[in-house]
Design a protein around this motif. Structure first.
Motif, PDB file in Angstrom:
ATOM      1  N   SER A   1      66.582-112.346  48.034  1.00 13.18           N
ATOM      2  CA  SER A   1      67.433-111.394  47.319  1.00 13.18           C
ATOM      3  C   SER A   1      68.881-111.853  47.339  1.00 13.18           C
ATOM      4  N   ILE A   2      69.499-111.895  46.170  1.00 18.04           N
ATOM      5  CA  ILE A   2      70.945-112.106  46.104  1.00 18.04           C
ATOM      6  C   ILE A   2      71.619-110.800  46.510  1.00 18.04           C
ATOM      7  N   ILE A   3      72.576-110.899  47.428  1.00 13.06           N
ATOM      8  CA  ILE A   3      73.312-109.722  47.889  1.00 13.06           C
ATOM      9  C   ILE A   3      74.798-110.072  47.920  1.00 13.06           C
ATOM     10  N   SER A   4      75.564-109.395  47.093  1.00 11.01           N
ATOM     11  CA  SER A   4      76.978-109.743  46.937  1.00 11.01           C
ATOM     12  C   SER A   4      77.864-109.133  48.021  1.00 11.01           C
ATOM     13  N   LYS A   5      77.593-107.900  48.402  1.00 13.62           N
ATOM     14  CA  LYS A   5      78.452-107.218  49.365  1.00 13.62           C
ATOM     15  C   LYS A   5      78.090-107.619  50.787  1.00 13.62           C
ATOM     16  N   ALA A   6      79.124-107.962  51.574  1.00 17.14           N
ATOM     17  CA  ALA A   6      78.889-108.391  52.955  1.00 17.14           C
ATOM     18  C   ALA A   6      78.205-107.299  53.766  1.00 17.14           C
ATOM     19  N   SER A   7      78.582-106.039  53.527  1.00 20.40           N
ATOM     20  CA  SER A   7      77.976-104.934  54.276  1.00 20.40           C
ATOM     21  C   SER A   7      76.490-104.818  53.984  1.00 20.40           C
ATOM     22  N   HIS A   8      76.098-105.159  52.760  1.00 20.24           N
ATOM     23  CA  HIS A   8      74.685-105.100  52.399  1.00 20.24           C
ATOM     24  C   HIS A   8      73.898-106.243  53.039  1.00 20.24           C
ATOM     25  N   VAL A   9      74.554-107.406  53.192  1.00 17.69           N
ATOM     26  CA  VAL A   9      73.889-108.540  53.854  1.00 17.69           C
ATOM     27  C   VAL A   9      73.533-108.146  55.279  1.00 17.69           C
ATOM     28  N   ASP A  10      74.476-107.538  55.992  1.00 13.24           N
ATOM     29  CA  ASP A  10      74.213-107.085  57.363  1.00 13.24           C
ATOM     30  C   ASP A  10      73.124-106.022  57.389  1.00 13.24           C
TER      31      ASP A  10
ATOM     32  N   ASP B   1      53.867-116.446  45.507  1.00 11.78           N
ATOM     33  CA  ASP B   1      54.489-117.088  46.675  1.00 11.78           C
ATOM     34  C   ASP B   1      55.901-116.577  46.932  1.00 11.78           C
ATOM     35  N   VAL B   2      56.716-116.455  45.877  1.00 14.19           N
ATOM     36  CA  VAL B   2      58.113-116.056  46.059  1.00 14.19           C
ATOM     37  C   VAL B   2      58.503-115.025  45.003  1.00 14.19           C
ATOM     38  N   PHE B   3      59.083-113.916  45.472  1.00 15.35           N
ATOM     39  CA  PHE B   3      59.743-112.948  44.594  1.00 15.35           C
ATOM     40  C   PHE B   3      61.234-113.135  44.811  1.00 15.35           C
ATOM     41  N   CYS B   4      61.959-113.464  43.751  1.00 12.19           N
ATOM     42  CA  CYS B   4      63.375-113.796  43.864  1.00 12.19           C
ATOM     43  C   CYS B   4      64.200-112.825  43.023  1.00 12.19           C
ATOM     44  N   ALA B   5      64.918-111.916  43.686  1.00 15.25           N
ATOM     45  CA  ALA B   5      65.690-110.882  42.991  1.00 15.25           C
ATOM     46  C   ALA B   5      67.098-111.380  42.736  1.00 15.25           C
ATOM     47  N   VAL B   6      67.454-111.583  41.461  1.00 12.51           N
ATOM     48  CA  VAL B   6      68.743-112.198  41.109  1.00 12.51           C
ATOM     49  C   VAL B   6      69.481-111.398  40.038  1.00 12.51           C
ATOM     50  N   THR B   7      69.295-110.080  40.009  1.00 14.51           N
ATOM     51  CA  THR B   7      70.039-109.257  39.058  1.00 14.51           C
ATOM     52  C   THR B   7      71.485-109.134  39.525  1.00 14.51           C
ATOM     53  N   ASN B   8      72.321-108.449  38.735  1.00 19.46           N
ATOM     54  CA  ASN B   8      73.718-108.228  39.112  1.00 19.46           C
ATOM     55  C   ASN B   8      73.905-106.987  39.988  1.00 19.46           C
ATOM     56  N   ASP B   9      72.815-106.344  40.358  1.00 24.25           N
ATOM     57  CA  ASP B   9      72.858-105.080  41.089  1.00 24.25           C
ATOM     58  C   ASP B   9      72.263-105.276  42.484  1.00 24.25           C
ATOM     59  N   ASP B  10      73.103-105.172  43.538  1.00 22.20           N
ATOM     60  CA  ASP B  10      72.633-105.355  44.905  1.00 22.20           C
ATOM     61  C   ASP B  10      71.485-104.410  45.248  1.00 22.20           C
ATOM     62  N   GLU B  11      71.654-103.131  44.883  1.00 17.68           N
ATOM     63  CA  GLU B  11      70.640-102.147  45.241  1.00 17.68           C
ATOM     64  C   GLU B  11      69.298-102.465  44.581  1.00 17.68           C
TER      65      GLU B  11
ATOM     66  N   GLY C   1      66.795-108.067  59.603  1.00 16.99           N
ATOM     67  CA  GLY C   1      65.724-107.424  60.340  1.00 16.99           C
ATOM     68  C   GLY C   1      64.776-106.632  59.470  1.00 16.99           C
ATOM     69  N   THR C   2      65.028-106.598  58.147  1.00 21.80           N
ATOM     70  CA  THR C   2      64.107-105.908  57.236  1.00 21.80           C
ATOM     71  C   THR C   2      63.053-106.894  56.742  1.00 21.80           C
ATOM     72  N   SER C   3      62.260-106.451  55.775  1.00 19.94           N
ATOM     73  CA  SER C   3      61.175-107.301  55.262  1.00 19.94           C
ATOM     74  C   SER C   3      61.670-108.409  54.343  1.00 19.94           C
ATOM     75  N   ILE C   4      62.926-108.373  53.925  1.00 17.27           N
ATOM     76  CA  ILE C   4      63.464-109.433  53.059  1.00 17.27           C
ATOM     77  C   ILE C   4      63.599-110.712  53.878  1.00 17.27           C
ATOM     78  N   ASP C   5      63.019-111.792  53.378  1.00 17.11           N
ATOM     79  CA  ASP C   5      62.993-113.041  54.142  1.00 17.11           C
ATOM     80  C   ASP C   5      64.335-113.763  54.121  1.00 17.11           C
ATOM     81  N   ILE C   6      64.962-113.834  52.945  1.00 13.27           N
ATOM     82  CA  ILE C   6      66.240-114.538  52.842  1.00 13.27           C
ATOM     83  C   ILE C   6      67.198-113.741  51.967  1.00 13.27           C
ATOM     84  N   ALA C   7      68.366-113.408  52.535  1.00 14.43           N
ATOM     85  CA  ALA C   7      69.442-112.772  51.778  1.00 14.43           C
ATOM     86  C   ALA C   7      70.443-113.848  51.388  1.00 14.43           C
TER      87      ALA C   7
END
Length: 457
Positions: free
Chosen positions: A327-336, A298-308, A340-346
């Motif tokens: 996906s956890i995303i720390s950098k604001a530029s990466h959130v933007d 149901d859910v894949f939740c990426a929570v490592t310390n590495d945005d990429e 529109g990609t396949s990731i449901d929630i950043a």
């Protein structure tokens, strides 16, 4: 208010921007002059290059007459020492610090005037864990925010094509669920705010924010989602503090697998968790994800310390058939970047942390602050004080409040009872109100409205 911020990283810079835009006197300290130069290019703030915990650096920043110190460098020890120096040498009235290490947080007695004088300690890992857990416990939502100590939740949901509410009005929603008490706070269509009155027509792909009692949220979400199903099977990519805490909170009611690349850490986790399955492997390994039947998860939740690693593994899991990818995303530029990609929630730890910081800076008696839509909007819980002579809100009906156009009252809490907003409710002293503010620039006007006059003080 004169505020010194230590650290020009994502949290420090975003906090500085929010507070500077509200007219506060902001000075930010960092050892990286390039970061400070970039901030000064678009913000009216002072900057000081230097080591944040040195007394001389704090003096250059004007700590002697500062009202508040916000220590959000990447180093816990620097944050704590800076608060100690600000208190011992300069008697700074209020000190907030980001503290990440759980070894410190397990001993709350450390943070008091007789030990380390931190008035408010903030743990991003705990905040992010709670945020993601709420999203999993309320399936098919985009955002879940708690108010009134968890009795009510403000929820964001996207309306599906062919759902029960596609093409119908808010009045139809109330008729469809007559026993559910709720209030629509805002509707966003193609990034434009639609006034949420009863006759407003809802369309597929609208992003709708509503406030409801926690136990009734699921009934509401179901009418907006065509194929609503609770989440049962979860894969957590990353076995660090967040991955572990998330599994501990959810494993009783969910089937959980954790993927951790460090073998020693994986063995430790396996011994500390009860029913979760811990796998030693690479979160970006397509063969591993296939073997673990990611297409039935149901859910894949990426929570490592590495945005990429988080972004790529979440996209891979989605391509392989997982229902939802977080996906956890720390950098604001990466959130933007992932919009529109396949990731449901950043999930942005910075935005979640900023909300907690702002709660302690706001004017008036603000209980909770949540940053929404990447900082463009806010939802606050604020307490009304005074009487009709000293307050601009007490003794007045909701339709008499001089709120900005973008602000909507969702509900109020009085003596433990929740009242959902309607125009005839009269505000009483000590009422707690949840207010959704679609335009962040209107926050200041809302807070000023709730300030009491000198006669009351």
């Amino acid at each position: 208010m004169k505020i010194i911020i230590l650290g020009a990283g994502q949290v420090g810079s975003s906090t500085a921007e929010s507070l500077a835009n509200e007219g506060n006197d902001i000075t930010i300290i960092d050892q990286n002059p390039i970061l400070l130069e970039r901030l000064q290019e678009h913000l009216d703030i002072r900057t000081v290059v230097g080591f944040a915990a040195y007394p001389e650096t704090l003096l250059k920043a004007g700590v002697e007459d500062a009202d508040m110190l916000i220590a959000v460098t990447h180093n816990d020890e620097v944050n704590m020492v800076a608060c100690q120096i600000a208190s011992s040498l300069f008697n700074t009235p209020k000190k907030l610090a980001r503290v990440r290490a759980t070894d410190y947080l397990e001993y709350p007695a450390l943070f008091n005037l007789d030990a380390i004088p931190i008035d408010v300690s903030i743990s991003p890992e705990q905040l992010v864990t709670e945020y993601i857990a709420d999203l999993i416990e309320q399936p098919d939502t985009l955002q879940v925010l708690n108010f009134f100590e968890g009795l009510a939740q403000l929820v964001a949901v996207k309306i599906d094509h062919g759902s029960d509410m596609d093409g119908r009005s808010i009045e139809d929603l109330l008729a469809l669920l007559p026993k559910v008490q709720m209030r629509v706070a805002a509707i966003f269509r193609n990034e434009q705010l639609i006034k949420p009155d009863g006759g407003a027509s809802l369309q597929a792909d609208d992003e709708l924010f509503f406030l409801a009692k926690k136990q009734q949220v699921r009934d509401l979400v179901k009418v907006f989602k065509k194929d609503y199903q609770p989440y049962q099977r979860l894969v957590i990519a990353g076995g660090g503090h967040i991955g572990k805490q998330l599994a501990q909170r959810l494993e009783q009611d969910h089937h959980i697998k954790i993927i951790e690349h460090d073998e020693s850490r994986a063995r430790t986790l396996a011994g500390e968790l009860h029913s979760s399955l811990v796998l030693h492997g690479d979160v970006g390994d397509a063969n591993l994800l296939k073997e673990e039947q990611i297409n039935k998860t149901d859910v894949f939740c990426a929570v490592t310390n590495d945005d990429e690693a988080n972004i790529l593994s979440a996209m891979l899991a989605k391509r392989l058939g997982v229902r939802k990818a977080f996906s956890i995303i720390s950098k604001a530029s990466h959130v933007d970047l992932v919009e529109g990609t396949s990731i449901d929630i950043a999930v942005s730890p910075a935005q979640i942390t900023i909300g907690t910081l702002l709660r302690h800076v706001r004017r008036g008696d603000v209980v909770t602050v949540h940053s929404l839509r990447q900082g463009a909007a806010e939802a606050i819980e604020i307490v009304a004080h005074g009487d009709k002579q000293t307050s601009q809100v007490v003794g007045r009906r909701l339709d008499e409040l001089r709120l900005p156009a973008s602000a909507t009252v969702g509900a109020l809490l009085r003596d433990g009872q929740i009242f959902f907003a309607h125009k005839e409710i009269q505000i009483q002293s000590e009422d707690h109100l949840v207010i959704f503010i679609a335009n962040q620039q209107d926050v200041d006007a809302v807070e000023k409205l709730f300030q009491v006059g000198f006669e009351f003080l």
